[in-house]
Structures are given as structure tokens and as C-alpha cells.
Design an enzyme around this catalytic site. Sequence first.
Site, PDB file in Angstrom:
ATOM      1  N   ASP A 352      35.040  33.370  31.099  1.00  0.00           N
ATOM      2  CA  ASP A 352      36.177  33.670  31.970  1.00  0.00           C
ATOM      3  C   ASP A 352      35.852  33.364  33.428  1.00  0.00           C
ATOM      4  OD1 ASP A 352      38.810  34.387  31.951  1.00  0.00           O
ATOM      5  OD2 ASP A 352      38.455  36.515  32.237  1.00  0.00           O
ATOM      6  N   ASP A 414      42.248  39.438  27.579  1.00  0.00           N
ATOM      7  CA  ASP A 414      41.867  40.585  28.397  1.00  0.00           C
ATOM      8  C   ASP A 414      42.242  41.910  27.732  1.00  0.00           C
ATOM      9  OD1 ASP A 414      41.046  38.749  30.314  1.00  0.00           O
ATOM     10  OD2 ASP A 414      43.046  38.658  31.201  1.00  0.00           O
TER      11      ASP A 414
END
Length: 560
Positions: A352, A414
Site C-alpha cells: 500500500d 482497508d
Amino acid sequence: MRLMRSLIWTALFIKQAVGEYGMAHFSEWGKSKGKDYCIFFNSQWARLPQDLNKASRLLAYDLTASVLCSASDVPEGGFPNRIPMVLRGNCTFYEKVRLAQINGAKGLLIVSKDRLIPPFGNKTQYEEIDIPVALLSYADMLDISKSFGEQWQVAMYAPNEPVVDYNMVIIFLMAVGTVAVGGYWAGSRDIKKRYMKHKRDDSTEKQDEETVDVTPIMIAVFVVMCCSMLVLLYLFYDHLVYMIILIFCLASSVGLYSCLWPFVRRIPFGKCRIPENNLPYCHKRPQVRMLLLSAFCVSVSVTWGVFRNEDQWAWVLQDALGIAFCLYMLKTIRLPTFKACTLLLVVLFVYDVFFVFITPFFTKSGESIMVEVAAGPSGSSTHEKLPMVLKVPRLNFSPLALCDRPFSLLGFGDILVPGLLVAYCHRFDILMQSSRIYFLACTVGYGIGLLITFVALALMQMGQPALLYLVPCTLLTSLAVALWRKELPLFWTGSGFVPPPIVMAPINCTQTPVPPTEETAVNPETQISEVTTSQSEDPPPATQEEEVSHLTEEPANKSE
């Protein structure tokens, strides 16, 4: 950590130096009512007022037939107290704005058919020019020509961005609620399935979805697939976006069915079965209520697919389907140990951060690959958006709501990645009888990490890798609880999920227990479940009278 901090501040500096979003308010000459259009400007040329009432309303000069790159492009009389609109052309921004300024212009709007880029220059040029210069899209220019008369007046301004938009509260509640409900549901269901014989209303139909235990090899393959797919979407977005939309429709309908079925099966109606047939799915004669629920879930998914670009209400369906998909994935995918949890979260943490903060240094546009794909490339010809996000429209008046970012987004990753750790903590809580302390601590850690993400987003005014904050908050919180309770070895290896084997005493003294051979050896992970099942199902030895009574009653039972 120093390198990461320097990269963050470098990206922040680039963002500030590149440009800002503002608004150009167009209206007919002499009228105050008009329409706002998005512009992209660089405050180093000249700053714009923050309030429309303080902005000067000047007559616009349509010079879009010219590029204003030489003195011959300047009309006779110049642009006294006007704001000319010219095409981009091949000359520099400085050449255009200098010609406009020396000919009396009070501003410059450059119409671009390509992607809006900031009007840049050097320090000397910034000091020489004192009129604002901004870029306007060609599509907006055509809309202005159709919407207003021959003479337009324009006022350029840049309202302040709100520090935090109210839609963040909605996203926070949806994300934390999904993680909490999914983790609780997945943990409870897994324990119930492992230690009890789970019976459905339909004993002949096994409708339990099989769970998938994640292994290190699966994690490696998954990360490689994520990286490859993200790069392919960045390079061939217009070709692959429809495939992602189709996959989302199919997966979300399955997830919605999985979430609604536990409630529908409690309804005492529709239990009748369909007649015998040779259809691929219906040959098992499912209940009518199952078919109705399937039709409902598919219709909801198809409705979203057809009206997915309706910004006013389609986001509600997308969020509902997305939450159902996340709950289904949390229930299906299982991390067997805290070691596997740590490996998955750390690897995706690096993934990420790399695709948000590092990739801008390699792309031609200087944009993050992750942010560009999640929000949809501005140069996309399809103008489609990826559905693998929770999205809520901006509730505050903001230039971003008018420009290319009208929604706040939170990716499914997420939610799913920390949610798998929350589900593991809940399973460990139940088996260790720890009063849900791991589950609650990890859920609270997720909420704190999400709040830190929102604060970083407000301070930096740029897309954030949420796992940068969620992974440390959830992992360190779970680790701290395990250390405090002195259960780290069990928590790390998942040994708490395998209770010690129960040694059964011989039935009589003359029998000696036979040592297990390779064929009769019992897997320690399933030993307790087999013992529990045998104890719950096998009745005690019957006496002679009970056997006679059973034989006498057997024909009657058969006739029944």
C-alpha cells in the site's frame, strides 16, 4: 522511518507546488446568477480570493480560436479589464500570460483538451506576473458557450477546503461496523462449525460455505496478483474496468445472499420445494424462498450495474453491496495463526505504501498509481470508476466536489485485511474464554487507525495508504494484549485452537488400549471435534430389556 518521513514531505511539497483547484463562476453580462466550473491554477502566479463576493466580475473574451503564443494573436485594442479565454497551444504558460498582461488583461483562462496540468513557471516569471492564470477543460468551455449568451462575465475564486468533510463520519461508521460485525460473525461461525455438529433446517442439504485457510504461499501469490492487476489497470484501465465491474456484480450478489439467508431461513414461509426438473441448479429442488432471495440479490446487483453512474443515489447501492461482499469474504477466508496475520498485514502494508507514496516518482504524470486507479484516471475515455471501494459524496461545499473528486473513498482492502485479524482475535477469545478482550481491543485499534488516517488526509490533502496506519494499530494492539495476558506463544502459533487430547479409559479392565497405528492415528486438530461428536451422537450401551423394547418398536417406527 526517516526515509518514509522524507518521502511523505516530498510528496506533500510536490502537491503544493503543482497547483490547486478553484472555481470560475460564469454568468451572462449584468446578471449574478450563473454556474461554477472547475479550474486548476497555481497560486505562485497570483492568488485568488476565497469568497465569490470578493472576486471581481469581469467580461470574458472568447479567443479560443487562437493560442495567444505571439503578438499577432492579440486582437486590436487588447484585453482591457477583461479575462481572455485561449487554447493551450505549444508555447509556454509564461509567454501566454505575459502577452495577456501587457495588453491589459486582468486574468487568463487557458482551455485545454487534454488533462488539466498546473500552469508552471520559474521564480523570476512568478515575480513578473501579477494576474491569475488557470486552466479550464474544453468540455466546460463548450458547456459555457451553450448555457450563456454572447457576452459572459466571469469571476475566479478558490474557496477554502474543509479540514474534515462530514462524510468521513459515515465512512468511519460503515468501515468499523463492517469490521466488527464481520469479525464477530466469522469467529463465532468458525468455532461453532469446528466443535459442534451444525444442523440446518434442511438436513439433506449442506449449505455451509467452506472456509479457506490462508497459507504463506497463498499470501505470496495474492500479493503478486494484486501488484500485477493494479499495474495492468493503470496501463489499460479502459479495457479492464468493465471486467472488474462484472466481477463485482457477481461477487456482491453472492455476498448479499450469504448475508440475508440466515434471516430469511427464519421466516416460516416458502419452505415448499419446486418440482423435480433437470435444470443445473434446480435439480436439487431448492425451496421457493431460496429462489426468491437469489432473484432479489441478482436484481439488486443488476440495478446497480445499470445505474452505477447515477451519482445522486447509486453510491448507496454500491456501499450496501460492498459491505455484503466484505462480510462474505471475512466469513469465508480464515487466517489460522497470528503468524499468518502478521505476514499478510506487513506485506500488504509495504504494498500500500509503495503504490501510494513511491510510484509518483516513476509515473510520467507524477500521480500515485493507487490513487489514480481507485479514483479513476482523469484521462479515461469511459469515465468509469472502480466499484471496489466504499464511496460517500462530499457534504461540504468544496472545489473537489465540483472537480474530479466528488466522493471520499475507502478501499475494500482497508476493511478486509484488518478484518481478518479481528476475526482471528474473536476465535481466540472464544476458545481461551477471555471475555472478547482480543476482539474488542483489535476493533478499537482499527477505529483509532482509521481516525489517524483521516487526520493525515486532512493535514496532507492527498490520498493516503490507509494500511500505513491501520496495520500498526491493529497488530500492535493485539500483540500488546497477548503479552499482557502472557499468552503470546499460544496466540502466535494458534495453539489455543487445539485443546489437549482427551485420553479415554478402557471400558473394562480386561481390555487394554490398542496403540494407534499410522492408519488409525488421529489428527490433533480434529481429535477434539471427533471426540465431541462421538460423545454427542453415540448412545450408552443398551441393556437387554432396552434392546428387546427397541426391536419391538422398530416395525412401528418404520411404518411411520
